[in-house]
Design a protein around this motif. Structure first.
Motif, mmCIF file in Angstrom:
data_model
loop_
_atom_site.group_PDB
_atom_site.id
_atom_site.type_symbol
_atom_site.label_atom_id
_atom_site.label_comp_id
_atom_site.label_asym_id
_atom_site.label_seq_id
_atom_site.Cartn_x
_atom_site.Cartn_y
_atom_site.Cartn_z
ATOM 1 N N TYR A 149 8.993 6.105 -6.006
ATOM 2 C CA TYR A 149 9.266 6.083 -4.571
ATOM 3 C C TYR A 149 8.340 6.962 -3.743
ATOM 4 O O TYR A 149 8.532 7.102 -2.548
ATOM 5 C CB TYR A 149 10.722 6.490 -4.315
ATOM 6 C CG TYR A 149 11.676 5.585 -5.045
ATOM 7 C CD1 TYR A 149 11.965 4.315 -4.561
ATOM 8 C CD2 TYR A 149 12.255 5.972 -6.238
ATOM 9 C CE1 TYR A 149 12.813 3.461 -5.241
ATOM 10 C CE2 TYR A 149 13.108 5.129 -6.929
ATOM 11 C CZ TYR A 149 13.380 3.880 -6.428
ATOM 12 O OH TYR A 149 14.209 3.036 -7.105
ATOM 13 N N SER A 150 7.337 7.549 -4.350
ATOM 14 C CA SER A 150 6.425 8.409 -3.596
ATOM 15 C C SER A 150 5.540 7.564 -2.684
ATOM 16 O O SER A 150 5.400 6.351 -2.865
ATOM 17 C CB SER A 150 5.556 9.229 -4.543
ATOM 18 O OG SER A 150 4.674 8.376 -5.255
ATOM 19 N N LEU A 151 4.923 8.220 -1.738
ATOM 20 C CA LEU A 151 4.010 7.533 -0.831
ATOM 21 C C LEU A 151 2.848 6.911 -1.608
ATOM 22 O O LEU A 151 2.392 5.814 -1.288
ATOM 23 C CB LEU A 151 3.485 8.525 0.213
ATOM 24 C CG LEU A 151 2.674 7.955 1.357
ATOM 25 C CD1 LEU A 151 3.479 6.895 2.107
ATOM 26 C CD2 LEU A 151 2.238 9.066 2.292
ATOM 27 N N ARG A 152 2.409 7.574 -2.657
ATOM 28 C CA ARG A 152 1.322 7.063 -3.492
ATOM 29 C C ARG A 152 1.681 5.690 -4.080
ATOM 30 O O ARG A 152 0.834 4.816 -4.224
ATOM 31 C CB ARG A 152 1.040 8.063 -4.614
ATOM 32 C CG ARG A 152 0.077 7.601 -5.672
ATOM 33 C CD ARG A 152 -0.067 8.624 -6.799
ATOM 34 N NE ARG A 152 1.195 9.048 -7.392
ATOM 35 C CZ ARG A 152 1.871 8.360 -8.321
ATOM 36 N NH1 ARG A 152 1.429 7.201 -8.745
ATOM 37 N NH2 ARG A 152 2.997 8.828 -8.825
ATOM 38 N N VAL A 153 2.949 5.494 -4.389
ATOM 39 C CA VAL A 153 3.407 4.239 -4.990
ATOM 40 C C VAL A 153 3.790 3.218 -3.917
ATOM 41 O O VAL A 153 3.434 2.042 -4.007
ATOM 42 C CB VAL A 153 4.609 4.500 -5.926
ATOM 43 C CG1 VAL A 153 5.221 3.206 -6.423
ATOM 44 C CG2 VAL A 153 4.184 5.382 -7.097
ATOM 45 N N THR A 154 4.510 3.660 -2.906
ATOM 46 C CA THR A 154 5.048 2.706 -1.933
ATOM 47 C C THR A 154 4.044 2.275 -0.865
ATOM 48 O O THR A 154 4.150 1.159 -0.355
ATOM 49 C CB THR A 154 6.304 3.273 -1.248
ATOM 50 O OG1 THR A 154 5.982 4.509 -0.604
ATOM 51 C CG2 THR A 154 7.414 3.483 -2.265
ATOM 52 N N ALA A 155 3.076 3.119 -0.540
ATOM 53 C CA ALA A 155 2.105 2.750 0.500
ATOM 54 C C ALA A 155 1.322 1.490 0.129
ATOM 55 O O ALA A 155 1.205 0.580 0.970
ATOM 56 C CB ALA A 155 1.169 3.913 0.800
ATOM 57 N N PRO A 156 0.783 1.384 -1.080
ATOM 58 C CA PRO A 156 0.078 0.136 -1.422
ATOM 59 C C PRO A 156 1.000 -1.091 -1.405
ATOM 60 O O PRO A 156 0.575 -2.185 -1.031
ATOM 61 C CB PRO A 156 -0.456 0.397 -2.843
ATOM 62 C CG PRO A 156 -0.513 1.880 -2.972
ATOM 63 C CD PRO A 156 0.620 2.398 -2.138
ATOM 64 N N GLN A 157 2.238 -0.903 -1.793
ATOM 65 C CA GLN A 157 3.184 -2.024 -1.763
ATOM 66 C C GLN A 157 3.441 -2.467 -0.327
ATOM 67 O O GLN A 157 3.455 -3.666 -0.028
ATOM 68 C CB GLN A 157 4.499 -1.621 -2.428
ATOM 69 C CG GLN A 157 4.368 -1.344 -3.907
ATOM 70 C CD GLN A 157 5.610 -0.714 -4.507
ATOM 71 O OE1 GLN A 157 6.494 -0.236 -3.804
ATOM 72 N NE2 GLN A 157 5.684 -0.705 -5.834
ATOM 73 N N LEU A 158 3.644 -1.510 0.568
ATOM 74 C CA LEU A 158 3.864 -1.833 1.972
ATOM 75 C C LEU A 158 2.622 -2.488 2.568
ATOM 76 O O LEU A 158 2.728 -3.480 3.303
ATOM 77 C CB LEU A 158 4.234 -0.572 2.762
ATOM 78 C CG LEU A 158 4.415 -0.755 4.262
ATOM 79 C CD1 LEU A 158 5.515 -1.773 4.559
ATOM 80 C CD2 LEU A 158 4.707 0.572 4.931
ATOM 81 N N ALA A 159 1.461 -1.963 2.242
ATOM 82 C CA ALA A 159 0.221 -2.545 2.753
ATOM 83 C C ALA A 159 0.074 -3.995 2.304
ATOM 84 O O ALA A 159 -0.330 -4.859 3.095
ATOM 85 C CB ALA A 159 -0.977 -1.715 2.294
ATOM 86 N N ALA A 160 0.414 -4.280 1.070
ATOM 87 C CA ALA A 160 0.321 -5.654 0.564
ATOM 88 C C ALA A 160 1.285 -6.581 1.297
ATOM 89 O O ALA A 160 0.930 -7.718 1.646
ATOM 90 C CB ALA A 160 0.598 -5.673 -0.938
ATOM 91 N N VAL A 161 2.483 -6.118 1.549
ATOM 92 C CA VAL A 161 3.474 -6.932 2.262
ATOM 93 C C VAL A 161 2.990 -7.191 3.699
ATOM 94 O O VAL A 161 3.048 -8.338 4.194
ATOM 95 C CB VAL A 161 4.850 -6.244 2.267
ATOM 96 C CG1 VAL A 161 5.808 -6.913 3.246
ATOM 97 C CG2 VAL A 161 5.436 -6.234 0.872
ATOM 98 N N LEU A 162 2.511 -6.170 4.360
ATOM 99 C CA LEU A 162 2.038 -6.334 5.741
ATOM 100 C C LEU A 162 0.805 -7.240 5.802
ATOM 101 O O LEU A 162 0.681 -8.070 6.711
ATOM 102 C CB LEU A 162 1.744 -4.977 6.371
ATOM 103 C CG LEU A 162 2.962 -4.063 6.564
ATOM 104 C CD1 LEU A 162 2.535 -2.706 7.079
ATOM 105 C CD2 LEU A 162 3.982 -4.709 7.487
ATOM 106 N N THR A 163 -0.096 -7.100 4.849
ATOM 107 C CA THR A 163 -1.274 -7.963 4.809
ATOM 108 C C THR A 163 -0.867 -9.420 4.595
ATOM 109 O O THR A 163 -1.370 -10.320 5.282
ATOM 110 C CB THR A 163 -2.232 -7.503 3.693
ATOM 111 O OG1 THR A 163 -2.645 -6.158 3.972
ATOM 112 C CG2 THR A 163 -3.449 -8.398 3.600
#
Length: 69
Positions: A48-62
């Motif tokens: 749940y860290s930013l290191r893990v969740t940021a790429p996931q969020l970026a992929a969803v937004l993209t």
């Protein structure tokens, strides 16, 4: 329940007596408290860290941006 590993990084309680028993165990066992705190932090960092969740969020937004174009 997804992030809790009972007795490893936390404890699950389903009855008032479970709460009493688990809290009593933690109050009287500083080594267990420390181990569970370390394990809990590792779980959060790994999942749940930013290191893990940021790429996931970026992929969803993209993907959302591409599908709306």
């Amino acid at each position: 329940r997804e992030i809790i590993a009972h007795g490893v990084n936390s404890m699950l309680a389903s009855t008032p007596q479970d709460w009493i028993d688990h809290l009593s165990t933690l109050l009287t066992n500083p080594d267990l408290r420390r181990a569970m705190a370390i394990a809990g932090r590792r779980t959060i960092d790994a999942c749940y860290s930013l290191r893990v969740t940021a790429p996931q969020l970026a992929a969803v937004l993209t993907a959302a941006a591409r599908s709306s174009s």
